[in-house]
Scaffold this active site. Structure first.
Site, PDB file in Angstrom:
ATOM      1  N   LYS A   1       0.851  -1.181   0.000  1.00 51.59           N
ATOM      2  CA  LYS A   1       0.000   0.000   0.000  1.00 51.59           C
ATOM      3  C   LYS A   1       0.893   1.239   0.000  1.00 51.59           C
ATOM      4  CE  LYS A   1      -3.625  -2.092  -0.513  1.00 51.59           C
ATOM      5  NZ  LYS A   1      -4.385  -1.855  -1.739  1.00 51.59           N
TER       6      LYS A   1
ATOM      7  N   ASP B   1       0.618  -0.624  -5.039  1.00 51.98           N
ATOM      8  CA  ASP B   1      -0.750  -0.159  -5.268  1.00 51.98           C
ATOM      9  C   ASP B   1      -0.945   1.198  -4.600  1.00 51.98           C
ATOM     10  OD1 ASP B   1      -3.401   0.200  -5.718  1.00 51.98           O
ATOM     11  OD2 ASP B   1      -4.085  -1.592  -4.639  1.00 51.98           O
TER      12      ASP B   1
ATOM     13  N   GLU C   1       0.023  -0.273  -9.667  1.00 53.54           N
ATOM     14  CA  GLU C   1      -1.443  -0.382  -9.670  1.00 53.54           C
ATOM     15  C   GLU C   1      -2.103   0.961  -9.345  1.00 53.54           C
ATOM     16  OE1 GLU C   1      -3.083  -3.890  -7.880  1.00 53.54           O
ATOM     17  OE2 GLU C   1      -4.981  -2.903  -7.381  1.00 53.54           O
TER      18      GLU C   1
ATOM     19  N   ASP D   1      -7.548  -0.658 -11.177  1.00 52.35           N
ATOM     20  CA  ASP D   1      -8.463  -1.186 -10.162  1.00 52.35           C
ATOM     21  C   ASP D   1      -9.672  -0.256 -10.034  1.00 52.35           C
ATOM     22  OD1 ASP D   1      -9.743  -2.089  -7.885  1.00 52.35           O
ATOM     23  OD2 ASP D   1      -7.971  -2.195  -6.629  1.00 52.35           O
TER      24      ASP D   1
ATOM     25  N   LYS E   1     -13.606  -6.031  -8.327  1.00 53.12           N
ATOM     26  CA  LYS E   1     -14.202  -6.077  -6.994  1.00 53.12           C
ATOM     27  C   LYS E   1     -15.717  -6.275  -7.141  1.00 53.12           C
ATOM     28  CE  LYS E   1     -10.863  -3.507  -4.223  1.00 53.12           C
ATOM     29  NZ  LYS E   1      -9.686  -3.253  -5.052  1.00 53.12           N
TER      30      LYS E   1
HETATM   31 MG    MG Z   1      -5.960  -2.046  -5.781  1.00 55.36          MG
END
Ligand code: MG
Length: 368
Positions: free
Chosen positions: A165, A193, A218, A241, A265
């Protein structure tokens, strides 16, 4: 088989690590998850779950899910419970947008369909590919050294893909990516990401500085156009994403060559039905996917396992075992990670049984 009643439960899911932090310092300590129970007139019950990543990740929030279900549920009572297409038509006609609101209802209807025909959901979604699905582990944002230590710790649990992250201070993010890459072993995959967190100039700065690192990038920026701009400036493999919120976004991104893989997702696109459509399109187009949700407990983990396990292995980038990130189990029967992998269950539907001691009394009930 008609829908007789819809019950809604609220459950808190505290994090095993105590706190999960991603871009811009956004963090969550306890997830607010919503479980939907659809009761049919045959007595068969289906279950679904929706769990936004706080109110500031996607345009979704937990109380919004429950408020939206209050709008939809009265329109669904009395309808055919396994008529998932018509039910989605009614939901889309009743409430414009708000895909996450519809996700748990759609999921519960798939669970009902599986139970009514005695087949696990992965069979209904196309059949099982292989023995198991490889998972990634999200590495919560901390100092560079701590994140590198976490990569090594989660390796011990069998993970071979690590999603760092980042999306914070660019210079610190470069240190985070380099520190994690230092401890990476052969056969392992690193993903940086940013979760939309970098300004476009900062993203360009980071992408240039890590050009020699073996890492995927990402969703660096919030807007699709800024992501595309970074994509065109870097040779690093690239994942979209947050921008992939439906078929139109996917088709545009494909046409632009905007990514090498996507993150799908379930609740962001409106449930299993719409996620399956995107999944099947990606399979046709040879686009690898991470299949997951914004967050969740055992019920969402089961749904992820069924959707991912019914996806050809060549198009599976990874998936997520959210039930290992939280301290509360909201159902029994959900798949449990084994050496970094997950497998969909063989029981009908999602294959889970909610734990009503954990869920407590419903916060809402709708019936004729
Ligand atoms: Mg992501």
């Amino acid at each position: 088989m008609k829908i007789q009643a819809i019950r809604v439960y609220q459950v808190d899911l505290p994090l095993t690590e105590g706190r999960y932090t991603w871009s811009d310092g956004r963090h969550v300590q306890v997830f607010d998850s919503t479980v939907v129970e659809i009761i049919s007139d045959t007595g068969i019950r289906g279950y679904g779950e929706v769990c936004p990543l706080g109110p500031f990740y996607l345009p979704a929030f937990a109380a919004g899910a429950r408020a939206g279900i209050a709008e939809l549920a009265p329109r669904l009572i009395g309808r055919e419970a396994t008529g998932i297409g018509p039910l989605n038509e009614v939901m889309d006609a009743t409430l414009l947008g708000h895909p996450y609101v519809k996700s748990a209802i759609d999921m519960a209807c798939w669970d009902l369909l599986g139970k009514s025909c005695g087949r696990p959901l992965c069979d209904l979604l196309g059949g099982r590919h292989g023995e198991s699905i490889e998972l990634y582990r999200a590495i919560s944002q901390r100092s560079a050294d701590e994140m590198a230590v976490n990569v090594a710790q989660y390796r011990e649990q069998g993970y071979r893909k690590f999603q760092l992250k980042v999306g914070g201070d660019p210079a610190e993010d470069i240190r985070r990516i380099r520190a994690a890459a230092e401890v990476l072993r052969s056969g392992e995959t690193l993903i940086a990401d940013a979760n939309t967190g970098w300004r476009v100039d900062d993203a360009a700065y980071v992408a240039k500085a890590i050009a020699d690192v073996d890492v995927y990038l990402e969703q660096p920026c919030r807007s699709y156009e800024h992501c595309l701009s970074i994509r065109r400036r870097t040779a690093l493999p690239f994942i979209l994403d947050e921008n992939i919120d439906g078929i139109q976004a996917l088709l545009r991104a494909c046409s632009d060559g905007a990514m090498d893989a996507i993150n799908l997702k379930i609740s962001r696109v409106g449930g299993i039905s719409k996620a399956r459509l995107i999944r099947d399109l990606c399979v046709s187009l040879d686009i690898p996917m991470t299949i997951e949700d914004s967050w969740g407990g055992d019920i969402i983990t089961a749904a992820i396992a069924h959707l991912a396990h019914s996806t050809p292995a060549r198009c599976r980038f990874s998936a997520t075992d959210f039930n290992s990130y939280v301290t509360v189990r909201n159902a029994t029967g959900a798949p449990i990670r084994d050496n970094g992998c997950l497998a969909a269950g063989a029981s009908p539907g999602l294959g889970i049984e909610p734990d009503f001691d954990v869920l407590g009394e419903p916060v809402a009930e709708y019936r004729a």
